[in-house]
Design an enzyme around this catalytic site. Structure first.
Site, PDB file in Angstrom:
ATOM      1  N   GLY A 168       0.791  -1.231   0.000  1.00  0.00           N
ATOM      2  CA  GLY A 168       0.000   0.000   0.000  1.00  0.00           C
ATOM      3  C   GLY A 168       0.819   1.274   0.000  1.00  0.00           C
ATOM      4  O   GLY A 168       0.257   2.367  -0.115  1.00  0.00           O
ATOM      5  N   ALA A 169       2.149   1.168   0.101  1.00  0.00           N
ATOM      6  CA  ALA A 169       2.971   2.393   0.130  1.00  0.00           C
ATOM      7  C   ALA A 169       2.775   3.203  -1.141  1.00  0.00           C
ATOM      8  O   ALA A 169       2.598   4.427  -1.104  1.00  0.00           O
ATOM      9  CB  ALA A 169       4.439   2.045   0.322  1.00  0.00           C
ATOM     10  N   GLY A 170       2.784   2.506  -2.272  1.00  0.00           N
ATOM     11  CA  GLY A 170       2.589   3.191  -3.551  1.00  0.00           C
ATOM     12  C   GLY A 170       1.194   3.810  -3.652  1.00  0.00           C
ATOM     13  O   GLY A 170       1.027   4.898  -4.219  1.00  0.00           O
ATOM     14  N   ASP A 171       0.212   3.146  -3.065  1.00  0.00           N
ATOM     15  CA  ASP A 171      -1.168   3.658  -3.119  1.00  0.00           C
ATOM     16  C   ASP A 171      -1.316   4.896  -2.225  1.00  0.00           C
ATOM     17  O   ASP A 171      -2.016   5.843  -2.586  1.00  0.00           O
ATOM     18  CB  ASP A 171      -2.149   2.568  -2.682  1.00  0.00           C
ATOM     19  CG  ASP A 171      -1.986   1.308  -3.517  1.00  0.00           C
ATOM     20  OD1 ASP A 171      -1.645   1.434  -4.708  1.00  0.00           O
ATOM     21  OD2 ASP A 171      -2.182   0.209  -2.976  1.00  0.00           O
TER      22      ASP A 171
HETATM   23  P1  ATP Z   1       3.476  -1.167  -3.268  1.00  0.00           P
HETATM   24  O1  ATP Z   1       4.209  -1.977  -2.226  1.00  0.00           O
HETATM   25  O2  ATP Z   1       2.251  -0.498  -2.715  1.00  0.00           O
HETATM   26  O3  ATP Z   1       3.258  -1.868  -4.577  1.00  0.00           O
HETATM   27  P2  ATP Z   1       5.221   0.569  -4.840  1.00  0.00           P
HETATM   28  O4  ATP Z   1       6.269  -0.411  -5.232  1.00  0.00           O
HETATM   29  O5  ATP Z   1       4.252   1.053  -5.821  1.00  0.00           O
HETATM   30  O6  ATP Z   1       4.462   0.062  -3.508  1.00  0.00           O
HETATM   31  P3  ATP Z   1       7.220   1.972  -3.376  1.00  0.00           P
HETATM   32  O7  ATP Z   1       8.256   2.517  -4.259  1.00  0.00           O
HETATM   33  O8  ATP Z   1       7.514   0.766  -2.554  1.00  0.00           O
HETATM   34  O9  ATP Z   1       5.902   1.847  -4.231  1.00  0.00           O
HETATM   35  O10 ATP Z   1       6.777   3.074  -2.312  1.00  0.00           O
HETATM   36  C1  ATP Z   1       6.080   4.260  -2.656  1.00  0.00           C
HETATM   37  C2  ATP Z   1       6.677   5.414  -1.899  1.00  0.00           C
HETATM   38  O11 ATP Z   1       6.577   5.189  -0.487  1.00  0.00           O
HETATM   39  C3  ATP Z   1       8.151   5.621  -2.167  1.00  0.00           C
HETATM   40  O12 ATP Z   1       8.310   6.461  -3.292  1.00  0.00           O
HETATM   41  C4  ATP Z   1       8.621   6.272  -0.878  1.00  0.00           C
HETATM   42  O13 ATP Z   1       8.347   7.647  -0.889  1.00  0.00           O
HETATM   43  C5  ATP Z   1       7.756   5.623   0.174  1.00  0.00           C
HETATM   44  N1  ATP Z   1       8.427   4.464   0.778  1.00  0.00           N
HETATM   45  C6  ATP Z   1       8.262   3.159   0.474  1.00  0.00           C
HETATM   46  N2  ATP Z   1       9.051   2.362   1.225  1.00  0.00           N
HETATM   47  C7  ATP Z   1       9.729   3.196   2.053  1.00  0.00           C
HETATM   48  C8  ATP Z   1      10.695   3.009   3.105  1.00  0.00           C
HETATM   49  N3  ATP Z   1      11.134   1.801   3.460  1.00  0.00           N
HETATM   50  N4  ATP Z   1      11.171   4.109   3.727  1.00  0.00           N
HETATM   51  C9  ATP Z   1      10.759   5.336   3.398  1.00  0.00           C
HETATM   52  N5  ATP Z   1       9.846   5.585   2.430  1.00  0.00           N
HETATM   53  C10 ATP Z   1       9.327   4.543   1.768  1.00  0.00           C
END
Ligand code: ATP
Length: 319
Positions: A256-259
């Site tokens: 959910g980080a990307g969301d």
């Molecule tokens: P998902 O796991 O939801 O598919 P995603 O791969 O689309 O995620 P990520 O790049 O993992 O997206 O994370 C989205 C944003 O969240 C990153 O650009 C960053 O700003 C933040 N983020 C993710 N993981 C971390 C972390 N371990 N520490 C700090 N910020 C993070």
């Protein structure tokens, strides 16, 4: 305030009660509501924005539970329809000890895949100031046609179109098909967000350098974003590009980080799009989006860990 409409799948992830096991080894599973477009809708609402989710659920206990979760989180569910014959989608997901994610989907077909053009709440789509979608709804008919129609109606009504492909390779017939179909709607979007892994997949490279990212650039785009996990994100517009660092947090589960990152961004763009032409404003906004993404990694599950504004502010103001 303007309305964000998020289109696509909502489902239940079943995640092992203990970490680092394979699906077969897991002693039990917990329900974790998810589906990227639904997470984005809830992310917008939790940050104080107006948001509606558009999609189809099974007319079963799980479908009704998911609709209630949307409402309880302040998301308009008037665009949700229920399929009498098909179940709500399920996915069993685990992060194994070797760091690999293992998925098992129950979609044969699930209700979300059966959304038809005729079932679209067009009035709701026409009210959208920002219309957001992924690519999973493109995989099979009839949902694919409904997805394309919804994009067309939103665009005609003047919405800003936001696309996060959210690659789930096991759901596609082949990698080539995934790449081709995901890119087939590239030109319609105003804003596209990909992860580092998706950038490599879509360009068939193992690099996230600017030259590679630029292969995904189109003159029709207003903003291209590449998220880099703990390293933050990169941004590209026709006039400027750069990167913004994230915040140091204790990562527990990145789901959910990307969301959260996308939801934070869209909640702002629905009010004011001047950051698309103003690099200083955009960098401020991406700092906020990074903070929201970072916070989401600090707890298990997507929805429980999506931040509110004060949590995001606290992280941003931390010395
Ligand atoms: P998902 O796991 O939801 O598919 P995603 O791969 O689309 O995620 P990520 O790049 O993992 O997206 O994370 C989205 C944003 O969240 C990153 O650009 C960053 O700003 C933040 N983020 C993710 N993981 C971390 C972390 N371990 N520490 C700090 N910020 C993070």
């Amino acid at each position: 305030a303007g309305l964000v409409v998020s289109f696509g799948e909502m489902l239940i992830d079943f995640v092992p009660t203990v970490s680092g096991v394979s699906l077969a080894e897991a002693p039990g599973f917990l329900k974790a509501p998810g589906g990227a477009p639904a997470n984005v809708a809830i992310a917008v609402a939790r940050l104080g924005g107006r948001c509606a989710f558009l999609g189809k659920l099974g007319d079963d206990e799980f479908g009704r539970m998911l609709a209630a979760i949307l409402r309880d989180n302040g998301v308009d569910d008037s665009g949700v329809t229920f399929d009498a014959g098909a179940r709500t989608a399920l996915a069993f997901v685990t992060l194994r000890a070797d760091g690999e994610r293992e998925f098992m989907f129950y979609r044969n077909p699930s209700a979300d895949m059966l959304l038809t053009e005729a079932e679209l709440n067009l009035d709701l789509i026409r009210k959208a100031k920002v219309f957001h979608y992924g690519s999973i709804s493109l995989i099979t008919e009839p949902c694919r046609s409904a997805h394309l129609k919804a994009m067309e109606v939103a665009k005609e009504a003047g919405a800003l179109l936001s696309y996060d492909p959210n690659l789930r390779l096991p759901l596609w017939p082949s990698a080539a098909e995934a790449r081709e179909q995901i890119l087939s709607i590239w030109d319609a979007a105003d804003i596209i967000k990909v992860s580092d892994v998706e950038l490599e997949f879509l360009t068939d490279t193992d690099s996230v350098e600017d030259e590679v990212a630029m292969r995904l650039w189109r003159p029709s785009l207003k903003l291209l974003l590449v998220t880099l996990g703990e390293k933050g994100c990169k941004y590209y517009t026709k006039d400027f590009h750069g990167s913004v660092e994230s915040f140091a947090v204790k990562q527990v589960d990145t789901t959910g980080a990307g969301d959260a990152f996308v939801g934070a961004l869209l909640g702002k763009f629905v009010e004011d799009q001047s950051a698309l032409q103003d690099e200083k404003k955009l960098r401020e906004l991406l700092r906020f989006s990074n903070a929201c993404g970072a916070i989401t990694t600090t707890k298990k599950g997507a929805i429980p860990s999506l931040p509110n504004v004060s949590e995001a502010m606290r992280l941003m103001e931390r010395p």
